[in-house]
Scaffold this active site. Structure first.
Site, PDB file in Angstrom:
ATOM      1  N   GLY A  73      -8.564  -0.825   4.128  1.00 26.59           N
ATOM      2  CA  GLY A  73      -8.957  -1.464   5.389  1.00 26.59           C
ATOM      3  C   GLY A  73      -9.818  -2.698   5.211  1.00 26.59           C
ATOM      4  O   GLY A  73     -10.390  -3.201   6.179  1.00 26.59           O
TER       5      GLY A  73
ATOM      6  N   HIS B  66      -7.285  12.471   1.882  1.00 28.96           N
ATOM      7  CA  HIS B  66      -7.514  11.039   2.109  1.00 28.96           C
ATOM      8  C   HIS B  66      -9.016  10.753   2.050  1.00 28.96           C
ATOM      9  O   HIS B  66      -9.829  11.583   2.460  1.00 28.96           O
ATOM     10  CB  HIS B  66      -6.941  10.638   3.475  1.00 28.96           C
ATOM     11  CG  HIS B  66      -6.894   9.158   3.645  1.00 28.96           C
ATOM     12  ND1 HIS B  66      -7.998   8.417   3.991  1.00 28.96           N
ATOM     13  CD2 HIS B  66      -5.880   8.266   3.466  1.00 28.96           C
ATOM     14  CE1 HIS B  66      -7.658   7.132   4.029  1.00 28.96           C
ATOM     15  NE2 HIS B  66      -6.389   7.021   3.719  1.00 28.96           N
TER      16      HIS B  66
ATOM     17  N   GLU C 191     -10.844   9.073   3.827  1.00 28.93           N
ATOM     18  CA  GLU C 191     -11.537   9.182   5.126  1.00 28.93           C
ATOM     19  C   GLU C 191     -11.834  10.643   5.456  1.00 28.93           C
ATOM     20  O   GLU C 191     -12.829  10.951   6.112  1.00 28.93           O
ATOM     21  CB  GLU C 191     -10.684   8.497   6.215  1.00 28.93           C
ATOM     22  CG  GLU C 191     -10.749   6.986   6.071  1.00 28.93           C
ATOM     23  CD  GLU C 191      -9.473   6.242   6.453  1.00 28.93           C
ATOM     24  OE1 GLU C 191      -8.610   6.809   7.146  1.00 28.93           O
ATOM     25  OE2 GLU C 191      -9.350   5.075   6.031  1.00 28.93           O
TER      26      GLU C 191
ATOM     27  N   ASN D 293       0.682   5.493   7.003  1.00 31.95           N
ATOM     28  CA  ASN D 293      -0.365   6.386   7.506  1.00 31.95           C
ATOM     29  C   ASN D 293      -0.977   5.700   8.715  1.00 31.95           C
ATOM     30  O   ASN D 293      -1.730   4.734   8.569  1.00 31.95           O
ATOM     31  CB  ASN D 293      -1.409   6.613   6.401  1.00 31.95           C
ATOM     32  CG  ASN D 293      -2.614   7.396   6.912  1.00 31.95           C
ATOM     33  OD1 ASN D 293      -2.603   7.911   8.031  1.00 31.95           O
ATOM     34  ND2 ASN D 293      -3.653   7.482   6.095  1.00 31.95           N
TER      35      ASN D 293
ATOM     36  N   SER E  14      -4.955  -1.884   1.536  1.00 31.83           N
ATOM     37  CA  SER E  14      -4.678  -3.264   1.944  1.00 31.83           C
ATOM     38  C   SER E  14      -3.330  -3.789   1.451  1.00 31.83           C
ATOM     39  O   SER E  14      -3.196  -4.965   1.111  1.00 31.83           O
ATOM     40  CB  SER E  14      -5.816  -4.201   1.509  1.00 31.83           C
ATOM     41  OG  SER E  14      -7.018  -3.835   2.158  1.00 31.83           O
TER      42      SER E  14
ATOM     43  N   LYS F  71      -3.058   6.805  10.778  1.00 32.54           N
ATOM     44  CA  LYS F  71      -4.457   7.223  11.036  1.00 32.54           C
ATOM     45  C   LYS F  71      -4.619   7.583  12.528  1.00 32.54           C
ATOM     46  O   LYS F  71      -3.672   8.074  13.141  1.00 32.54           O
ATOM     47  CB  LYS F  71      -5.415   6.132  10.565  1.00 32.54           C
ATOM     48  CG  LYS F  71      -5.137   5.741   9.103  1.00 32.54           C
ATOM     49  CD  LYS F  71      -6.193   4.903   8.471  1.00 32.54           C
ATOM     50  CE  LYS F  71      -5.810   4.605   7.017  1.00 32.54           C
ATOM     51  NZ  LYS F  71      -6.809   3.873   6.282  1.00 32.54           N
TER      52      LYS F  71
ATOM     53  N   GLU G 235      -5.798   5.446  -4.128  1.00 32.57           N
ATOM     54  CA  GLU G 235      -6.344   4.584  -3.088  1.00 32.57           C
ATOM     55  C   GLU G 235      -7.804   4.293  -3.396  1.00 32.57           C
ATOM     56  O   GLU G 235      -8.684   5.078  -3.027  1.00 32.57           O
ATOM     57  CB  GLU G 235      -6.249   5.268  -1.719  1.00 32.57           C
ATOM     58  CG  GLU G 235      -4.847   5.600  -1.278  1.00 32.57           C
ATOM     59  CD  GLU G 235      -4.723   5.648   0.242  1.00 32.57           C
ATOM     60  OE1 GLU G 235      -3.952   4.860   0.775  1.00 32.57           O
ATOM     61  OE2 GLU G 235      -5.418   6.450   0.891  1.00 32.57           O
TER      62      GLU G 235
HETATM   63  P1  13P Z   1      -5.011   0.091   4.672  1.00 32.26           P
HETATM   64  O1  13P Z   1      -3.592  -0.206   4.274  1.00 32.26           O
HETATM   65  O2  13P Z   1      -5.302  -0.200   6.111  1.00 32.26           O
HETATM   66  O3  13P Z   1      -5.978  -0.554   3.728  1.00 32.26           O
HETATM   67  O4  13P Z   1      -5.209   1.668   4.521  1.00 32.26           O
HETATM   68  C1  13P Z   1      -4.779   2.289   3.372  1.00 32.26           C
HETATM   69  C2  13P Z   1      -4.832   3.743   3.565  1.00 32.26           C
HETATM   70  O5  13P Z   1      -5.892   4.317   3.727  1.00 32.26           O
HETATM   71  C3  13P Z   1      -3.549   4.478   3.597  1.00 32.26           C
HETATM   72  O6  13P Z   1      -3.752   5.841   3.543  1.00 32.26           O
END
Ligand code: 13P
Length: 256
Positions: free
Chosen positions: A174, A96, A98, A9, A213, A11, A168
């Site tokens: 992150g 997601h 976010e 992903n 992560s 983003k 997640e």
């Molecule tokens: P990270 O791997 O950067 O922690 O992000 C995970 C994520 O949100 C994947 O959708």
């Protein structure tokens, strides 16, 4: 044999040129007939077409990071499922954290999106996960249960085969601080039981990815955990060498 879906992903990162560079490197690591691990790239909408040109003819799949549930019309700034399908996407990430946090998506909206993705003959990756506060208050399993029940409402048994769940934990995204193997095992076991309750026929087979992560240092131990069917990788998926390592680490468990 265990099955895995490793998804990147990206983003809100990469111009089309950067996306082509990353996807070219990933493609170079896998022969055209590679089929041990399912690989999915989810670039931003503006890079999907360019990435599609790069991975054409390989087994690497393409996905969207979001969509709107209406088929077309006056929804300025939104992207339909059909548009993504026509660009060659097979999957779409919905819900997601976010999207939930910054764009106020709730389980009801996510459920509408998941149903619309399935109606458009694409596959939704439905994200769930608790916040740090919820975990500290001992609400993790209540939250996961509610999110699963609400997001999967009215999805038919036939369609249940096509969904993927991504667990997640919001606090692991992150932060460089992945959930521990014990936390992942416990959450994935819980999700598996709920999936079997909701979908008695296919619940056992539905892939449950872990996200938060994931990197080259922890991928092998995470992917070995029972009920982990892949990873949804954020930051590390923008680094081709690391993303390739993550995919290759899954091969160990499919007996290659
Ligand atoms: P990270 O791997 O950067 O922690 O992000 C995970 C994520 O949100 C994947 O959708």
């Amino acid at each position: 044999m265990r099955k895995y879906l490793i998804a990147g992903n990206w983003k809100m990162n990469t111009t089309a040129e950067e996306a082509m560079e990353i996807s070219s490197k990933i493609k170079a690591a896998f022969p055209y007939d590679y089929n041990k691990i399912a690989i999915l790239l989810c670039p931003p909408f503006t890079s999907i077409h360019s990435v599609s040109g790069i991975i054409q003819g390989t087994s690497i799949a393409l996905g969207g990071q979001n969509c709107y549930y209406e088929p077309k019309g006056a929804f300025t700034g939104e992207i339909s499922i059909n548009m993504l399908g026509h660009l060659g996407c097979s999957h779409i990430i919905v819900g997601h954290s976010e999207r939930r946090k910054y764009f106020h998506e709730n389980d009801d909206i996510i459920n509408k999106k998941a149903i619309a993705v399935l109606s458009g003959n694409l596959k939704p990756i439905i994200c769930i996960g608790e916040t740090l506060e919820e975990r500290q208050e001992g609400k993790t399993f209540d939250i996961l249960q509610t999110q699963l029940e609400q997001c999967l409402k009215n999805i038919s048994t036939d369609n249940s085969e096509k969904i993927t769940i991504a667990y997640e934990p919001v606090w692991a995204i992150g932060t460089g601080l992945a959930a521990t193997p014990a936390q992942i095992a416990e959450a994935h076991h819980f999700i598996r039981q709920k999936l079997i309750e909701i979908f008695p026929v296919h619940g056992q087979q539905i892939l449950i990815q872990y996200g938060g992560s994931v990197d080259s240092s922890n991928c092998k131990s995470i992917l070995g955990i029972e009920n982990v069917g892949g990873a949804l990788v954020g930051g590390a998926s923008l680094k081709p060498d690391v993303f390739i390592d993550i995919i290759k680490s899954a091969e160990f468990y499919v007996g290659v």
